[in-house]
Design a protein around this motif. Structure first.
Motif, PDB file in Angstrom:
ATOM      1  N   HIS A 115     -20.905  36.987 -39.613  1.00 62.67           N
ATOM      2  CA  HIS A 115     -19.704  36.855 -40.435  1.00 62.67           C
ATOM      3  C   HIS A 115     -19.616  38.049 -41.386  1.00 62.67           C
ATOM      4  CE1 HIS A 115     -18.627  32.667 -39.368  1.00 62.67           C
ATOM      5  NE2 HIS A 115     -19.930  32.565 -39.135  1.00 62.67           N
ATOM      6  N   LEU A 116     -18.398  38.543 -41.554  1.00 66.09           N
ATOM      7  CA  LEU A 116     -18.164  39.682 -42.434  1.00 66.09           C
ATOM      8  C   LEU A 116     -17.141  39.326 -43.507  1.00 66.09           C
ATOM      9  CD1 LEU A 116     -17.723  42.583 -39.829  1.00 66.09           C
ATOM     10  CD2 LEU A 116     -19.829  41.849 -40.942  1.00 66.09           C
ATOM     11  N   VAL A 117     -17.362  39.851 -44.701  1.00 68.48           N
ATOM     12  CA  VAL A 117     -16.370  39.846 -45.765  1.00 68.48           C
ATOM     13  C   VAL A 117     -15.880  41.275 -45.912  1.00 68.48           C
ATOM     14  CG1 VAL A 117     -16.015  39.586 -48.250  1.00 68.48           C
ATOM     15  CG2 VAL A 117     -17.305  37.856 -46.996  1.00 68.48           C
ATOM     16  N   LEU A 118     -14.565  41.478 -45.821  1.00 71.39           N
ATOM     17  CA  LEU A 118     -13.970  42.809 -45.906  1.00 71.39           C
ATOM     18  C   LEU A 118     -13.164  42.921 -47.197  1.00 71.39           C
ATOM     19  CD1 LEU A 118     -12.595  43.156 -42.244  1.00 71.39           C
ATOM     20  CD2 LEU A 118     -14.907  43.641 -43.096  1.00 71.39           C
ATOM     21  N   SER A 119     -13.489  43.917 -48.007  1.00 73.30           N
ATOM     22  CA  SER A 119     -12.805  44.115 -49.279  1.00 73.30           C
ATOM     23  C   SER A 119     -12.799  45.603 -49.607  1.00 73.30           C
ATOM     24  CB  SER A 119     -13.531  43.339 -50.387  1.00 73.30           C
ATOM     25  OG  SER A 119     -13.034  43.687 -51.668  1.00 73.30           O
ATOM     26  N   HIS A 120     -11.710  46.075 -50.201  1.00 72.62           N
ATOM     27  CA  HIS A 120     -11.729  47.469 -50.661  1.00 72.62           C
ATOM     28  C   HIS A 120     -12.764  47.645 -51.766  1.00 72.62           C
ATOM     29  CE1 HIS A 120     -10.443  51.472 -51.764  1.00 72.62           C
ATOM     30  NE2 HIS A 120     -10.214  51.080 -53.010  1.00 72.62           N
ATOM     31  N   TYR A 121     -12.851  46.652 -52.632  1.00 72.92           N
ATOM     32  CA  TYR A 121     -13.737  46.746 -53.794  1.00 72.92           C
ATOM     33  C   TYR A 121     -15.089  46.099 -53.502  1.00 72.92           C
ATOM     34  CZ  TYR A 121      -9.163  47.528 -55.868  1.00 72.92           C
ATOM     35  OH  TYR A 121      -7.905  48.001 -56.133  1.00 72.92           O
ATOM     36  N   PRO A 122     -16.178  46.684 -53.980  1.00 69.21           N
ATOM     37  CA  PRO A 122     -17.486  46.035 -53.832  1.00 69.21           C
ATOM     38  C   PRO A 122     -17.518  44.737 -54.629  1.00 69.21           C
ATOM     39  CG  PRO A 122     -17.641  47.894 -55.345  1.00 69.21           C
ATOM     40  CD  PRO A 122     -16.266  47.948 -54.748  1.00 69.21           C
ATOM     41  N   ILE A 123     -18.126  43.719 -54.059  1.00 67.29           N
ATOM     42  CA  ILE A 123     -18.224  42.406 -54.693  1.00 67.29           C
ATOM     43  C   ILE A 123     -19.709  42.096 -54.870  1.00 67.29           C
ATOM     44  CG2 ILE A 123     -17.661  39.954 -54.493  1.00 67.29           C
ATOM     45  CD1 ILE A 123     -15.495  40.786 -52.435  1.00 67.29           C
ATOM     46  N   LEU A 124     -20.112  41.780 -56.066  1.00 71.98           N
ATOM     47  CA  LEU A 124     -21.526  41.518 -56.308  1.00 71.98           C
ATOM     48  C   LEU A 124     -21.966  40.177 -55.725  1.00 71.98           C
ATOM     49  CD1 LEU A 124     -24.171  42.475 -57.489  1.00 71.98           C
ATOM     50  CD2 LEU A 124     -23.494  41.460 -59.679  1.00 71.98           C
ATOM     51  N   MET A 125     -21.134  39.165 -55.858  1.00 70.55           N
ATOM     52  CA  MET A 125     -21.456  37.839 -55.334  1.00 70.55           C
ATOM     53  C   MET A 125     -20.346  37.435 -54.367  1.00 70.55           C
ATOM     54  SD  MET A 125     -24.293  37.036 -56.831  1.00 70.55           S
ATOM     55  CE  MET A 125     -25.253  37.525 -58.280  1.00 70.55           C
ATOM     56  N   TRP A 126     -20.568  37.598 -53.079  1.00 69.12           N
ATOM     57  CA  TRP A 126     -19.538  37.268 -52.104  1.00 69.12           C
ATOM     58  C   TRP A 126     -19.910  36.007 -51.336  1.00 69.12           C
ATOM     59  CZ3 TRP A 126     -22.870  41.408 -51.667  1.00 69.12           C
ATOM     60  CH2 TRP A 126     -23.703  41.447 -50.542  1.00 69.12           C
ATOM     61  N   LYS A 127     -18.948  35.495 -50.615  1.00 70.56           N
ATOM     62  CA  LYS A 127     -19.106  34.224 -49.916  1.00 70.56           C
ATOM     63  C   LYS A 127     -20.289  34.262 -48.948  1.00 70.56           C
ATOM     64  CE  LYS A 127     -16.500  31.005 -46.977  1.00 70.56           C
ATOM     65  NZ  LYS A 127     -15.183  30.749 -46.326  1.00 70.56           N
ATOM     66  N   ASN A 128     -21.161  33.261 -49.064  1.00 67.17           N
ATOM     67  CA  ASN A 128     -22.288  33.059 -48.149  1.00 67.17           C
ATOM     68  C   ASN A 128     -23.204  34.286 -48.017  1.00 67.17           C
ATOM     69  OD1 ASN A 128     -21.678  30.374 -47.514  1.00 67.17           O
ATOM     70  ND2 ASN A 128     -20.248  30.982 -45.905  1.00 67.17           N
ATOM     71  N   GLN A 129     -23.329  35.059 -49.095  1.00 63.87           N
ATOM     72  CA  GLN A 129     -24.199  36.233 -49.032  1.00 63.87           C
ATOM     73  C   GLN A 129     -25.657  35.850 -48.799  1.00 63.87           C
ATOM     74  OE1 GLN A 129     -24.636  36.768 -53.872  1.00 63.87           O
ATOM     75  NE2 GLN A 129     -24.277  38.552 -52.648  1.00 63.87           N
ATOM     76  N   HIS A 130     -26.033  34.619 -49.185  1.00 65.19           N
ATOM     77  CA  HIS A 130     -27.398  34.142 -48.977  1.00 65.19           C
ATOM     78  C   HIS A 130     -27.598  33.535 -47.590  1.00 65.19           C
ATOM     79  CE1 HIS A 130     -27.692  34.840 -53.209  1.00 65.19           C
ATOM     80  NE2 HIS A 130     -26.816  33.908 -53.482  1.00 65.19           N
TER      81      HIS A 130
END
Length: 208
Positions: A115-130
């Motif tokens: 699964h990938l999260v795509l964003s122009h901006y870096p996100i420190l805490m993104w969905k399901n990063q763990h």
């Protein structure tokens, strides 16, 4: 096949020798950069491929030159908008299959679905990063801010952090700015990005 790239900054003279070249790009002129990006893109991408552009295609979205240029790039194009993307012109909207501010998709990496999260901006805490979800982002270019962000990600992979938030895979975030050495001004597959990004971070001393 899915490909990813960001921060092309088309028609922005200050990323070339036509201006102050703050990005350190290897182009003397905008025309040289445009020609190289288009050639690399169209030699690699087919009209059956999808390219996710994570923002900052250009400083403007209303120029006829920009609309004409993006129309010549092969593939299905999905724009995840950045701070420089003006998409108010309907003609410009029509060169993309989709325009959004954030997107979640799946892709293949090492023969597994991820699964990938795509964003122009870096996100420190993104969905399901763990839980193994990977962040792809742009915006920071090849900068001290990006090195700091990756340093924080590396710290979050330390044992003391993992003891608080158990996980089965490392937290993983990768900059897809076209000027990064592993991107080299062309769209890249997820596997190319992950391998290249980790090697680049090792060179910077952020990963071992």
């Amino acid at each position: 096949m899915n490909y990813y790239i960001s921060d092309l900054h088309l028609f922005h003279k200050n990323v070339t020798g036509d201006g102050n070249n703050f990005d350190g790009r290897p182009y003397e002129t905008l025309a040289e950069m445009h020609e190289d990006i288009r050639n690399r893109w169209n030699q690699k991408i087919t009209n059956g491929d999808t390219v996710y552009i994570l923002g900052d295609v250009s400083l403007r979205g209303r120029k006829e030159e920009l609309i004409a240029f993006v129309s010549t790039l092969k593939g299905h194009k999905v724009l995840v908008r950045g701070n420089h993307d003006d998409t108010s012109d309907l003609r410009y909207q029509n060169v993309y299959d989709e325009i959004c501010d954030y997107k979640e998709i799946t892709d293949r990496l090492l023969d597994e679905t991820v699964h990938l999260v795509l964003s122009h901006y870096p996100i420190l805490m993104w969905k399901n990063q763990h839980r193994g979800w990977i962040l792809l982002y742009g915006h920071l270019h090849q900068s001290g801010e990006d090195r700091y962000f990756q340093k924080v990600i590396a710290e979050m992979n330390r044992e003391d952090f993992e003891a608080r938030v158990p996980r089965s895979t490392p937290i993983s975030a990768h900059n897809v700015g076209c000027m990064l050495p592993y991107m080299d001004f062309e769209p890249r597959t997820l596997e190319e990005i992950v391998k290249g990004s980790y090697k680049y971070m090792e060179v910077l001393g952020l990963y071992s």
